[in-house]
Structures are given as structure tokens and as C-alpha cells.
Write an enzyme that holds these catalytic residues in place. Sequence first.
Site, PDB file in Angstrom:
ATOM      1  N   PHE A  82     111.998  36.607  51.432  1.00 42.82           N
ATOM      2  CA  PHE A  82     111.421  37.950  51.342  1.00 42.82           C
ATOM      3  C   PHE A  82     111.879  38.902  52.453  1.00 42.82           C
ATOM      4  O   PHE A  82     111.084  39.733  52.938  1.00 42.82           O
ATOM      5  CB  PHE A  82     109.884  37.887  51.329  1.00 42.82           C
ATOM      6  CG  PHE A  82     109.346  36.782  50.457  1.00 42.82           C
ATOM      7  CD1 PHE A  82     109.718  36.694  49.129  1.00 42.82           C
ATOM      8  CD2 PHE A  82     108.487  35.825  50.975  1.00 42.82           C
ATOM      9  CE1 PHE A  82     109.241  35.667  48.324  1.00 42.82           C
ATOM     10  CE2 PHE A  82     108.017  34.796  50.181  1.00 42.82           C
ATOM     11  CZ  PHE A  82     108.393  34.713  48.849  1.00 42.82           C
ATOM     12  N   CYS A  83     113.122  38.822  52.881  1.00 40.35           N
ATOM     13  CA  CYS A  83     113.633  39.719  53.937  1.00 40.35           C
ATOM     14  C   CYS A  83     112.752  39.688  55.180  1.00 40.35           C
ATOM     15  O   CYS A  83     112.616  40.702  55.885  1.00 40.35           O
ATOM     16  CB  CYS A  83     113.770  41.163  53.430  1.00 40.35           C
ATOM     17  SG  CYS A  83     115.077  41.358  52.225  1.00 40.35           S
ATOM     18  N   ALA A  84     112.148  38.533  55.412  1.00 41.95           N
ATOM     19  CA  ALA A  84     111.372  38.331  56.654  1.00 41.95           C
ATOM     20  C   ALA A  84     111.646  36.888  57.063  1.00 41.95           C
ATOM     21  O   ALA A  84     110.732  36.074  57.183  1.00 41.95           O
ATOM     22  CB  ALA A  84     109.893  38.590  56.418  1.00 41.95           C
TER      23      ALA A  84
END
Length: 474
Positions: free
Chosen positions: A395-397
Site C-alpha cells: 500500500f505505498c507504505a
Amino acid sequence: MSVTTVAAPAVSSPATTAAAAGSPAAGPGRAPLPVLGADVRVPLVTGGEVAYAALDYAASAPALRRVWDDVAAYAPYYGSVHRGAGHLSQLSTELFETSRATVAAFLGCREDDQVVFTRSTTDSLNLLAAALPAGTRVHVFETEHHAALLPWQRRRDCHVTHLPAPRTHRQAVAALERALADATPQGPALVCVTGASNVTGELWPVRELAAVAHAHGARIVLDAAQLAPHHPVDIAELDVDWVAFSGHKLYAPFGSGVLAGRADWLREAEPYLAGGGASRTVTRGADGAVTVDWHTTVARHEAGSPNVIGAYAIASACAALTEAGFEGLVAREQELVTRVREGLAAVPGARVLSLFGDDAPRVGVISFVVDGWNSSHLAAALSAEYGIGVRDGLFCAHPLVRTLLGGGPEEPGECGAAGTAAGEAPLGALRVSFGAGTPDEHIERFLRAVRELVRDGARWTYRTEGGRCVPVKD
Ligand code: PLP
């Protein structure tokens, strides 16, 4: 139809058509707000088709019907903004500026705050990063979405401190307090924090962090990409210096975002993009050199032709959420959050990811893993066999998800059989996210699907392709 009679109401009150569209106010037990795509049917690998259940709001939420109607009502009157002498140009310019005022009111902006229209949250935070005074010390938790984690380190003349993942609100506040107290030399400082995590949905103690930042002479920017669609955001009440969010997560998918807040750093910075609109006058001296006098207003960072439809769509969404009664929307969403969390708690081997624990306040964004399941496999089966759209991965984290998963392999696992060996951390998680347009049936179908898949296994065969699980075609 005359131009004035149709277009004037749309300009003076963005989304006046909404009342006519009859959006029902939401609240506990009430209907969700109408969104586009509610009737779209998708094929199932097992045969037949079903109404699509969009449960990936954290990535992009469906457009509110009202936003679509407002944009459609304005579209015939579309014209160039800030440039033209014609009637539609003037009308479009007025609409653009009215939209700015609507967004400012939605965010509770202070008198001297600016609302800059950007492309997205990523764009807004990159704009702010580009506008930092030289030597600014930036403090950011490593748990942030990459859009809030990465822009600062491109400024070679600034210094970034990454704060480790806190496990309580109190730890977060104490960590920032320590970092700011230790920071030398003194000078401009910025704290960047998310309002609601795009992984866990958990709220961060924004007001408390802002108080600590200001006590140390630092400024603070709020990444409200996941907060603004789910919760009222009041810039003055939270006492943050800037707020960034994206239209496409706020039911307004027309390519615009917002950076709202203090004007001074922006006014003093180089224009984000060089070009028309940002420049007041451009002259050629006797020596042939071209010199530019840049605007010092909001136009300084809005070079090029503005996206008036994108700005209007955001204003329409802001008006729609406000008029529907944001408190009621929050209450209804909280019911869905409880239902999902209780439903997942009853699934053997399912574990919901959390930084701050069960009691932390949160929005409708929930990530989880299931023992023995590769998340990509589960996501593929939810889509192919149940018509449910969720998201899987990091999730782009990446730092946050790896922390929550306890590490994990860097390479995708194989789908089909158990996703991870016993005792090994899973590669990624599965995220279900929802909001003002989500009907109860989508949540019920999702929970039933997870229960059935975990109990009985997938009914179809899947294979790994480009690191993702996909159904094997007949
Ligand atoms: N911040 C958070 C918390 C997000 O969830 C996202 C997107 O998922 C972003 C920033 C970036 O938003 P955008 O992709 O619209 O620029």
C-alpha cells in the site's frame, strides 16, 4: 436554456443540483450517498455476474452521483480560466474561484490561508517540499505513505529525520517532542503527519502533534488524503499549518488535489512550475535577457491552464458531504467498521493490522492477513469469485506494513498453496476500505466471502503472473 439561468446557480453555489438530485442524508440506519458504478455488473469466473462491490475507497473512491451531475451541468459552459474575455471564460473563472472558497470553508481555513489547486496529495506535498526554506529540518514518521515520506529528501539543502513507528499516541507525541528538542541548529522546521493511516485506518493525534511542533517553533503539514473523505478536517481547530488531500479519494475523480494553509513560505518560494499564469510580467531587457516578475498570490504555484472541472468537482464533493451531514456519515461508517472488525475477528487465522491497538479511533480502512493465505491470492479470489474489489500488497507504505507484518520476504510468494511457510512473515496484507457510498450488502458479501474462502478454499485455480495471483483461464 439560457446560459445565465442554468450556469449562474452552479457558480454561486457549487452543487446546487445536488438538492435536485435528492441525495439522502446519511446516518445510522440510513442509506449510503448515491455513487456512480453502483449498477455495474462484473463477470465471475465461476459463471454469471454480480454487481461490483467497490471496497478499495482508500485508493480511489467512486464519484458521488451529485459530483457527476454538477460537473455535467457545468460542462456545456466550460471555458478557459483566467485568460478569456468571453462570457464562458468569465463564468469558468468565477466558478474556479468560488470552488476555492468552498474548499477553504470546508477545511475551516483561516483568513490568510491559501487554497492551491494541485493534481493530488502527492503533488501538494511535493509542492510544499519544493517551497521549504533552505536548511529546513523535516521530521516525519517512517510509517507515512510514500507521498508524505519521500518528497522531503529530494531537497538536498534540507535535513530529514525519520521517527520510528510509535505504538501509542503518547509515544508518537513523546518521540516528536524529543526529536524537536534535540534538533540543532535551530531554524525552520516542518513536521509531516498523516491524519488517518492508509494501512490501518487509525487516526493520529494531530492536534497534540501540532501543539508540540508549534511549541518548538516548527510548522506542521497534515496529510489528510485518508482523513478528509471520512472525517471533518478543520485546519484552524487542529492548528496545523497546511492540509493536503486528493479529489479522487473524496468522491471527485477529476484530477485535482489541494494544498491549503499558510501563504508565506509559498509566496517566498520559487514557483513550482514556471510558465503562464504564475508570471505577472515577462520582459526582455536591452541586453536580451528575459526577466520575470512572478505572482505572489496563489497563482504563483498554479502555472498553466487550471483544471477548473477538477476544482469544481472537489468543491461539489465538499458541499455534498457537508450538506449530507458529515457527522451522520461518520456514524454510519463507524457501524461498518465495527461490523468488519467483528466479522474478521471471527475468521480463523485472520489478523487485523494495527499500530495503536484495538481501542484506537479509526476510519473505514482495514488491513489484515490470514494465516496460510497469500494476500494476493485472497484478493484475486474475492474479485474473481465474488465480484469484490479490494487491494493487496504494501500500500505505498512499505516501512509501516513491514513493521506490522514483522518483516517479510522481498519477493512475491506463490499463490495457490499456502502463501507463506510456517513462522514466516507474509509478503503483504489485504486492505478493505469503504465510505459514504458503501451499501451494507457490500460489507456483508465481503465478510461472507472471506469466511467461505478461508473455510472451504478457493473454488478456482490461480497462478502467479508478474508477482500477482490471477485466475487460470478455462
Ligand atoms: N497519503 C495517503 C495517506 C494516501 O493514502 C495516499 C494515497 O493512497 C496519498 C497520500 C497519495 O495520494 P495521491 O495518490 O492521490 O497523490
